[in-house]
Design an enzyme around this catalytic site. Structure first.
Site, mmCIF file in Angstrom:
data_model
loop_
_atom_site.group_PDB
_atom_site.id
_atom_site.type_symbol
_atom_site.label_atom_id
_atom_site.label_comp_id
_atom_site.label_asym_id
_atom_site.label_seq_id
_atom_site.Cartn_x
_atom_site.Cartn_y
_atom_site.Cartn_z
ATOM 1 N N ASP A 40 55.794 69.760 15.855
ATOM 2 C CA ASP A 40 55.991 71.269 16.479
ATOM 3 C C ASP A 40 56.555 71.072 17.817
ATOM 4 O O ASP A 40 55.773 71.382 18.772
ATOM 5 C CB ASP A 40 54.893 71.990 16.166
ATOM 6 C CG ASP A 40 55.069 73.459 16.801
ATOM 7 O OD1 ASP A 40 56.183 73.844 16.786
ATOM 8 O OD2 ASP A 40 54.068 74.134 16.895
ATOM 9 N N GLU B 73 50.820 75.838 21.866
ATOM 10 C CA GLU B 73 50.111 77.243 21.707
ATOM 11 C C GLU B 73 48.824 77.254 21.098
ATOM 12 O O GLU B 73 48.025 78.033 21.178
ATOM 13 C CB GLU B 73 51.070 78.166 21.205
ATOM 14 C CG GLU B 73 52.507 78.189 21.712
ATOM 15 C CD GLU B 73 53.313 77.780 20.671
ATOM 16 O OE1 GLU B 73 54.584 78.372 20.495
ATOM 17 O OE2 GLU B 73 53.209 76.698 20.223
#
Length: 314
Positions: free
Chosen positions: A168, A97
């Site tokens: 992540d 993202e």
């Protein structure tokens, strides 16, 4: 890629059912489907959910929501960065993202941040549809985006000398792309590309719903690093206390609970950069997870290797 017929399927049902465990699920109202498609690796959707705004969904699992993504990303990034004190080179594993990259680049000491994500489609979707997440971080001159399998990137030692490594990654689902990235062997390879005083942090699934799996990730990290600590924060869009594990050979993460240490380093490193969630009170709360979870984590002795992988329930 997104198309009229695919979008209409979402709107016909108007609801998103997400399984958190085999026995627990959430049901969210979908206002609109912004993007729906499939990459080589996973199903991708960006939807607008009532009360949450935009939501990124991969393989049916919420990755982050506009309403509270800052809670997850600030909790993931800043404790490790503060613990190190003056990180110059940072490696992000996953983070498509761009929000993890955004938070890393808030630190004044950072000279280079490398983000390695396997799925170029996710990165491109984020660039176009999730500007609220990355806020231009992809275009920062200190940022380098590498499209590669995080295993291959680390194993090849394409670059070393990272002060902080941030994992992540998507959860370790059996059919997912990241399972081996939660193994002892992988963590040892990660350590090999870090500086001697480096700090590692990983997202570590739900403490409240998947306590034993969080504990397995912690135990696996603890086989590689001397100092290891769990912490967690309730993220509303996950309907869960989300877990993280931070580790280092040289630095004990419990020092993050010291107010003077935390606030001095936070002020020095960020110099006025906006944080919406994290301060010392929030950090102290995250470190002191409830007793019942601490006890359950302490009871779990399993760890994950390539020959003995542990998968989350689908």
């Amino acid at each position: 890629m997104a198309g009229g017929s695919e979008k209409s399927v979402f709107l016909k049902w108007s609801w998103f059912l997400e399984w958190l465990t085999p026995n627990r699920a959430t049901l969210k109202h979908i206002e609109d489907v912004i993007f729906q498609g499939r990459s080589r690796f996973q199903e991708i959707a960006v939807v607008r959910v009532s009360g949450e705004g935009k939501v990124l969904v991969l393989d049916g699992k919420t990755q982050s929501s506009e309403s509270d993504e800052f809670m997850y990303h600030e909790a993931l990034v800043h404790p490790a960065m503060i613990l190190h004190g003056s990180p110059r080179k940072v490696l992000i594993l996953g983070g498509g993202e761009g929000a993890t990259l955004r938070e890393v680049l808030k630190h004044r000491s950072v000279e280079k941040a490398v983000m390695v994500d396997i799925d170029e489609t996710v990165v491109n979707v984020a660039r176009e549809h999730l500007r609220e997440w990355h806020r231009g971080a992809f275009d920062d001159p200190r940022a380098e985006v590498v499209i590669d399998d995080a295993w291959n990137y680390v194993a090849s030692k394409a670059e070393t000398g990272f002060d902080v490594v941030i994992a992540d990654l998507v959860d370790p689902l059996e059919a997912g792309p990241a399972t081996r990235l939660y193994s002892e062997e992988y963590y040892r390879m990660v350590k090999d590309v870090m500086t001697p005083g480096g700090v590692f942090v990983t997202q570590a699934v739900s403490i409240s719903h998947l306590t034993e799996y969080h504990a397995i990730i912690r135990n696996t990290v603890a086989r590689v690093f001397k100092h290891v600590e769990s912490y967690g924060v309730y993220v509303p869009s996950f309907d869960s206390m989300w877990g993280f594990v931070v580790a280092s050979d040289d630095k004990d993460p419990r020092i993050l609970g010291d107010r003077g240490f935390f606030e001095t380093r936070l002020s020095h490193q960020l110099q006025g950069a906006e944080l919406r969630f994290l301060d010392h009170a929030s950090m102290l709360h995250m470190l002191n997870i409830p007793k019942m979870y601490r006890e359950a984590i302490a009871r779990e002795k399993r760890y994950a290797t390539l020959d003995n992988q542990v998968f989350l329930p689908a």
